[in-house]
Write a protein that holds these residues in place. Structure first.
Motif, mmCIF file in Angstrom:
data_model
loop_
_atom_site.group_PDB
_atom_site.id
_atom_site.type_symbol
_atom_site.label_atom_id
_atom_site.label_comp_id
_atom_site.label_asym_id
_atom_site.label_seq_id
_atom_site.Cartn_x
_atom_site.Cartn_y
_atom_site.Cartn_z
ATOM 1 N N VAL A 153 -6.142 19.014 -27.918
ATOM 2 C CA VAL A 153 -6.777 18.018 -28.793
ATOM 3 C C VAL A 153 -8.191 18.485 -29.161
ATOM 4 O O VAL A 153 -8.574 18.467 -30.335
ATOM 5 C CB VAL A 153 -6.822 16.629 -28.114
ATOM 6 N N THR A 205 -3.753 19.333 -31.803
ATOM 7 C CA THR A 205 -2.846 18.201 -31.618
ATOM 8 C C THR A 205 -3.618 16.896 -31.563
ATOM 9 O O THR A 205 -4.839 16.885 -31.458
ATOM 10 C CB THR A 205 -2.039 18.332 -30.299
ATOM 11 N N THR A 206 -2.861 15.811 -31.568
ATOM 12 C CA THR A 206 -3.435 14.494 -31.324
ATOM 13 C C THR A 206 -3.162 14.122 -29.866
ATOM 14 O O THR A 206 -2.362 14.775 -29.178
ATOM 15 C CB THR A 206 -2.792 13.439 -32.238
ATOM 16 N N GLU A 252 -1.415 11.833 -28.827
ATOM 17 C CA GLU A 252 -0.008 11.471 -28.659
ATOM 18 C C GLU A 252 0.828 12.651 -28.183
ATOM 19 O O GLU A 252 1.825 12.474 -27.485
ATOM 20 C CB GLU A 252 0.570 10.890 -29.958
ATOM 21 N N GLU A 256 2.450 14.946 -34.336
ATOM 22 C CA GLU A 256 1.298 15.010 -33.406
ATOM 23 C C GLU A 256 0.676 16.398 -33.367
ATOM 24 O O GLU A 256 -0.383 16.599 -32.793
ATOM 25 C CB GLU A 256 1.724 14.651 -31.976
ATOM 26 N N ARG A 301 -1.029 19.313 -35.304
ATOM 27 C CA ARG A 301 -1.766 19.592 -36.545
ATOM 28 C C ARG A 301 -1.657 21.055 -36.939
ATOM 29 O O ARG A 301 -1.649 21.392 -38.117
ATOM 30 C CB ARG A 301 -3.227 19.209 -36.367
#
Length: 150
Positions: free
Chosen positions: A32, A37-38, A40, A72, A74
């Motif tokens: 993250v 990513t997120t 989630e 989720e 990116r």
């Protein structure tokens, strides 16, 4: 080699984790923090282990935390977390874990290719131990790329 680049923010050395969940969360948080990513995605990684058990512990001392490609993710990403004190994941043969690799892929084929490249990087079991002892990010990168560290 098709491994995603490893941003400085994605390398966490000698971290402290109370248990396997905290260790996986550290790898997810690094994904993250590096923009891959997120949050989630981290939760999805945790759910997979809760559902399927410690299958992510792929070699003595090494866990490969990941989840399925999806919204989720990116961008393709990799994180590395070394633990100051190894943690138990519940694996019959490969516990305790001192290195957690986080992997995120946008597409399934790239994800599988990165898994294969990581497997090659860790063909030599000494690489896991060397990564666990790495004291700086450049050494961690070199080990993942299969280069010797002096």
């Amino acid at each position: 080699m098709s491994l995603p680049s490893l941003a400085d923010r994605a390398i966490v050395l000698q971290a402290h984790a109370a248990d396997w969940r905290a260790a996986v969360r550290l790898a997810g948080d690094a994904l993250v923090d590096s923009g891959c990513t997120t949050a989630e995605y981290t939760e999805a990684m945790l759910r997979l282990v809760e559902t399927h058990g410690p299958y992510i512990v792929i070699a003595p001392g090494l866990a490969l935390a990941h989840a399925r490609p999806g919204p989720e993710v990116r961008q393709d990403g990799l994180s590395v977390v070394t633990l100051a004190e190894p943690v138990e994941f519940g694996h019959a043969h490969n516990d305790p874990v001192s290195v957690v690799i986080g992997l995120a892929g946008v597409a399934a084929d790239a994800h599988l290719s990165a898994v294969a490249d990581l497997a090659n990087a860790f063909n030599d079991s000494a690489a896991i131990q060397a990564l666990a002892r790495a004291t700086n990010r450049e050494d961690a990168r070199a080990i993942l790329e299969g280069r010797r560290v002096s």
